[in-house]
Design a protein around this motif. Sequence first.
Motif, mmCIF file in Angstrom:
data_model
loop_
_atom_site.group_PDB
_atom_site.id
_atom_site.type_symbol
_atom_site.label_atom_id
_atom_site.label_comp_id
_atom_site.label_asym_id
_atom_site.label_seq_id
_atom_site.Cartn_x
_atom_site.Cartn_y
_atom_site.Cartn_z
ATOM 1 N N LEU A 103 0.837 -1.189 0.000
ATOM 2 C CA LEU A 103 0.000 0.000 0.000
ATOM 3 C C LEU A 103 0.877 1.246 0.000
ATOM 4 O O LEU A 103 2.035 1.218 0.430
ATOM 5 C CB LEU A 103 -0.900 0.013 1.242
ATOM 6 C CG LEU A 103 -1.967 -1.081 1.338
ATOM 7 C CD1 LEU A 103 -2.544 -1.121 2.748
ATOM 8 C CD2 LEU A 103 -3.065 -0.836 0.315
ATOM 9 N N ASP A 104 0.325 2.355 -0.453
ATOM 10 C CA ASP A 104 1.080 3.611 -0.415
ATOM 11 C C ASP A 104 1.109 4.195 0.993
ATOM 12 O O ASP A 104 2.119 4.772 1.418
ATOM 13 C CB ASP A 104 0.449 4.643 -1.364
ATOM 14 C CG ASP A 104 0.463 4.181 -2.802
ATOM 15 O OD1 ASP A 104 1.457 3.544 -3.210
ATOM 16 O OD2 ASP A 104 -0.514 4.438 -3.523
ATOM 17 N N LEU A 105 -0.003 4.052 1.706
ATOM 18 C CA LEU A 105 -0.136 4.695 3.024
ATOM 19 C C LEU A 105 -1.059 3.847 3.881
ATOM 20 O O LEU A 105 -2.076 3.332 3.410
ATOM 21 C CB LEU A 105 -0.710 6.101 2.863
ATOM 22 C CG LEU A 105 -1.024 6.891 4.139
ATOM 23 C CD1 LEU A 105 0.255 7.240 4.893
ATOM 24 C CD2 LEU A 105 -1.799 8.174 3.791
ATOM 25 N N LEU A 106 -0.728 3.737 5.163
ATOM 26 C CA LEU A 106 -1.567 3.019 6.113
ATOM 27 C C LEU A 106 -1.728 3.884 7.361
ATOM 28 O O LEU A 106 -0.741 4.314 7.971
ATOM 29 C CB LEU A 106 -0.941 1.678 6.493
ATOM 30 C CG LEU A 106 -1.795 0.727 7.336
ATOM 31 C CD1 LEU A 106 -3.060 0.316 6.587
ATOM 32 C CD2 LEU A 106 -0.988 -0.504 7.741
ATOM 33 N N LEU A 107 -2.985 4.171 7.710
ATOM 34 C CA LEU A 107 -3.297 4.922 8.922
ATOM 35 C C LEU A 107 -3.886 3.955 9.939
ATOM 36 O O LEU A 107 -4.908 3.310 9.669
ATOM 37 C CB LEU A 107 -4.300 6.038 8.624
ATOM 38 C CG LEU A 107 -3.931 7.013 7.492
ATOM 39 C CD1 LEU A 107 -5.046 8.041 7.294
ATOM 40 C CD2 LEU A 107 -2.605 7.702 7.777
ATOM 41 N N ASP A 140 -24.259 10.225 11.859
ATOM 42 C CA ASP A 140 -25.669 10.135 12.242
ATOM 43 C C ASP A 140 -25.849 9.897 13.734
ATOM 44 O O ASP A 140 -26.737 10.485 14.358
ATOM 45 C CB ASP A 140 -26.354 9.019 11.455
ATOM 46 C CG ASP A 140 -26.393 9.298 9.967
ATOM 47 O OD1 ASP A 140 -26.733 10.439 9.601
ATOM 48 O OD2 ASP A 140 -26.067 8.392 9.186
ATOM 49 N N THR A 141 -25.006 9.055 14.306
ATOM 50 C CA THR A 141 -25.187 8.695 15.712
ATOM 51 C C THR A 141 -24.140 9.309 16.631
ATOM 52 O O THR A 141 -24.345 9.378 17.843
ATOM 53 C CB THR A 141 -25.130 7.167 15.881
ATOM 54 O OG1 THR A 141 -23.797 6.700 15.583
ATOM 55 C CG2 THR A 141 -26.126 6.480 14.957
ATOM 56 N N GLY A 142 -23.007 9.714 16.070
ATOM 57 C CA GLY A 142 -21.918 10.216 16.894
ATOM 58 C C GLY A 142 -21.045 9.125 17.466
ATOM 59 O O GLY A 142 -20.070 9.410 18.176
ATOM 60 N N ALA A 143 -21.352 7.873 17.165
ATOM 61 C CA ALA A 143 -20.553 6.760 17.676
ATOM 62 C C ALA A 143 -19.157 6.780 17.057
ATOM 63 O O ALA A 143 -18.981 7.154 15.899
ATOM 64 C CB ALA A 143 -21.246 5.444 17.362
ATOM 65 N N ARG A 144 -18.198 6.372 17.849
ATOM 66 C CA ARG A 144 -16.805 6.297 17.383
ATOM 67 C C ARG A 144 -16.362 4.836 17.420
ATOM 68 O O ARG A 144 -16.611 4.132 18.401
ATOM 69 C CB ARG A 144 -15.896 7.167 18.252
ATOM 70 C CG ARG A 144 -16.366 8.607 18.339
ATOM 71 C CD ARG A 144 -15.434 9.478 19.162
ATOM 72 N NE ARG A 144 -16.009 10.803 19.373
ATOM 73 C CZ ARG A 144 -15.353 11.838 19.875
ATOM 74 N NH1 ARG A 144 -14.078 11.700 20.243
ATOM 75 N NH2 ARG A 144 -15.942 13.004 20.038
ATOM 76 N N SER A 145 -15.699 4.415 16.375
ATOM 77 C CA SER A 145 -15.280 3.027 16.287
ATOM 78 C C SER A 145 -13.876 2.951 15.709
ATOM 79 O O SER A 145 -13.479 3.793 14.890
ATOM 80 C CB SER A 145 -16.255 2.225 15.414
ATOM 81 O OG SER A 145 -16.360 2.820 14.130
ATOM 82 N N PRO A 146 -13.092 1.942 16.124
ATOM 83 C CA PRO A 146 -11.724 1.816 15.623
ATOM 84 C C PRO A 146 -11.697 1.654 14.109
ATOM 85 O O PRO A 146 -12.553 0.978 13.523
ATOM 86 C CB PRO A 146 -11.210 0.546 16.321
ATOM 87 C CG PRO A 146 -12.075 0.400 17.530
ATOM 88 C CD PRO A 146 -13.419 0.901 17.126
ATOM 89 N N VAL A 147 -10.710 2.262 13.477
ATOM 90 C CA VAL A 147 -10.622 2.174 12.027
ATOM 91 C C VAL A 147 -9.161 2.204 11.592
ATOM 92 O O VAL A 147 -8.334 2.897 12.177
ATOM 93 C CB VAL A 147 -11.413 3.320 11.348
ATOM 94 C CG1 VAL A 147 -10.764 4.677 11.594
ATOM 95 C CG2 VAL A 147 -11.578 3.075 9.859
ATOM 96 N N THR A 148 -8.893 1.407 10.572
ATOM 97 C CA THR A 148 -7.603 1.409 9.878
ATOM 98 C C THR A 148 -7.890 1.730 8.419
ATOM 99 O O THR A 148 -8.822 1.191 7.830
ATOM 100 C CB THR A 148 -6.914 0.040 9.995
ATOM 101 O OG1 THR A 148 -6.621 -0.214 11.373
ATOM 102 C CG2 THR A 148 -5.628 0.009 9.189
ATOM 103 N N VAL A 149 -7.095 2.621 7.852
ATOM 104 C CA VAL A 149 -7.314 3.051 6.474
ATOM 105 C C VAL A 149 -6.064 2.745 5.656
ATOM 106 O O VAL A 149 -4.953 3.157 6.019
ATOM 107 C CB VAL A 149 -7.624 4.560 6.386
ATOM 108 C CG1 VAL A 149 -7.948 4.945 4.945
ATOM 109 C CG2 VAL A 149 -8.765 4.937 7.314
ATOM 110 N N GLY A 150 -6.266 2.023 4.554
ATOM 111 C CA GLY A 150 -5.181 1.766 3.622
ATOM 112 C C GLY A 150 -5.416 2.522 2.323
ATOM 113 O O GLY A 150 -6.540 2.554 1.813
#
Length: 411
Positions: A4-8, A17-27
Amino acid sequence: MSDLDLLLTGGLALDPDTGARSPVTVGVEGGRIAHLGPDSPGRPAREEIALDGALVLPGLVDLHTHVYRAGSRLGITADRVAARSGVTTWVDAGTAGAGTVEGLVRDVVERSAVRILAFLNLSYIGLAPADMPTREIGELWDPRLADLAAVLRAGRELPGTIRGIKLRASANACGDSAPVVLPLAREAADGLGVPLMVHVGLAPPTLTEVLPYLRTGDILTHCFHPHPGGGVLTAAGTLRPQVREAAERGVRFDVGHGGASLSYGVARAALDAGLLPDTISSDIHAHSIGGPVPDLLRVLETFLALGMSLPEVVARATRAPADVLGEPGLGRLAVGGPADIAVLRPADEPVALRDMTGAALTGRTRLRHVLTVAGGRVLRPAAGAPDEGRPSSWLHRFENSDERTELETPS
């Protein structure tokens, strides 16, 4: 399988919509999002950035800016501000007219790392007269500059480039020409099949004269300004019935903070009456960047201080303006979508705010910028780069005038 070029990693996604926060990884690969989810993509990346719980948002979309640096003394450099604010899509709102728009496209749009979309000023000369040192001359004081044929020609010569028509319908911009230029603006937008954005301010024309020309999908910007004659409130402080009718028929109400176009008192009264802005934009330019609007984040902090929630302000600076632009692929994070990403870290700390009337407001949430990714590329803030602000003789008129009104600071 290639890297991948970049991984966050280690970020939190915010559900608007709900304001909920959830873990995320972005490639990121090839300028687009290749992976989005709580798990690892199982592929290495050329660059990996740990976010330590910061919020991962779609790149912000600013519906009202002025970034034609060489075409008007109002212009600022989008890439420079984007690198410290998370704004990856910029709408230049009428800095260029039909006589100058090719320069905006060739010298700014095509050379910028961020996405810049153009709304064409109805005036052939655009905002070239802005900041004249010896006199004030509005770009449409002479209605002959509203050259409809030139607007349509620009649309033919630059197909797909002009995304809207901009008209500044206030005394400093069009003087007494409103009865001529308002119908021409409507015709120009219809002729190109694009939205009409109308700036309102000090009358003439009055807001009630402007609203009949706006249709579903059109934009009224500076919706919470305090200037006489052009505001959303009556003299008694209630919402004008024509404003409510316009909102019900689909006219979009845009903040357009700028240097002299937001009153906290007007905004609070409108919010209390149920008129929330459809979009939150900065109207950032050389006269506002060194004062009330260093970037769009400050405007979002302002509306948090006025009582809106974080999901509400984020939606109005991402997917809502993207929808106004007819670009549903922007303002959202999705696999296969453009890798336009804003990473912010909300902090519980005071933010001192002041509007153009002199009213003070203390916010309780600061939106700290962490990272901007535009088209898959990390934009690095320029170390020590000065702001591009310039003083404004026009704005000084409000410092000691009847148009400056001290407002009560909210508790």
